[in-house]
Design a protein around this motif. Sequence first.
Motif: not given
Length: 298
Positions: A232-235, A241-247
């Motif tokens: 759960r923590a990994l997913v 992290l995807r959201g931070r990359a989009v930023r």
Amino acid sequence: MKRYERLRQIRAMDPEKDAWEIYRLSSAYEFPWDYSRALELALYRTYAVPTIGRLLAETAELTQRTQKRYDDTALLLDAVVEHGFDSEQGRTSIRRVNQMHRSYDIANDDMRYVLCTFVVVPRRWIDAYGWRRLSRHEVVASAVHYRTLGQHMGIKDIPASYEEFEACLDAYEEARFGWDTGARQVSDATLSLMASWYPSPLAPLLRASTLALLDEPLLRAFRYQPPSAATRALVRRAVRLRGRAVRLLPPRRAPHHARQNPEIKGYPDGYRLAELGTRPVPGLRGCPVRHLDGSAAE
């Protein structure tokens, strides 16, 4: 255009009067991927209410024609977002939804709960995983947008604010979430559909990843084995992290709507809104829930 320029544009609008435009900018420019995932999760949550999940299983629309049902739902809902309530496309989409629902006895409470998921689940998803949190303008505009949609669908006693939508959703889930064999079949079919969008060797991983994004009440309702804390923590960390990359990416300059999603696979040669969905015989298959209050408004 700079990364936060569209947010400044949104904050300069009136979230009540400009609700549709704010929601369109938010869903089609700022968070198209997040809104797609969140609305998938919103509809998925409704299966855990036995009166909804059981009847979805009885219609077989989400167990035997899962991809078509997914496509039609996404395309009909998003046509209103893309074109507006007063457009020909928006009116046609709402008419089709109401024509399907009119054939069945749909409890108003269930319909209102489904509407609540469209408002609350995206806000919670984006605040947890998006490249930024939703602004207050976007939250208010979303509530106004779906209140308007609910009025067009003839739903009664619609919440008047985001906070009321949220309270309604939480209370309904606490009171109504529960086990149903048919609902579990619909859930399994939906998870299989999502896995089918990717290479088959990834199916077990994708199923485990999806379950890791579900909360405990939802897992209990379907009687799924909870993922490990590590999974759960990994997913969830990966999605954040995807959201931070989009930023870090340049802002989107063109809108992205549901019809452009790669998950929409049933209409490679195009479609007509008036032909989407089912045309059920009253009392038989085709609509997810039965209507107890008379016909829905067109």
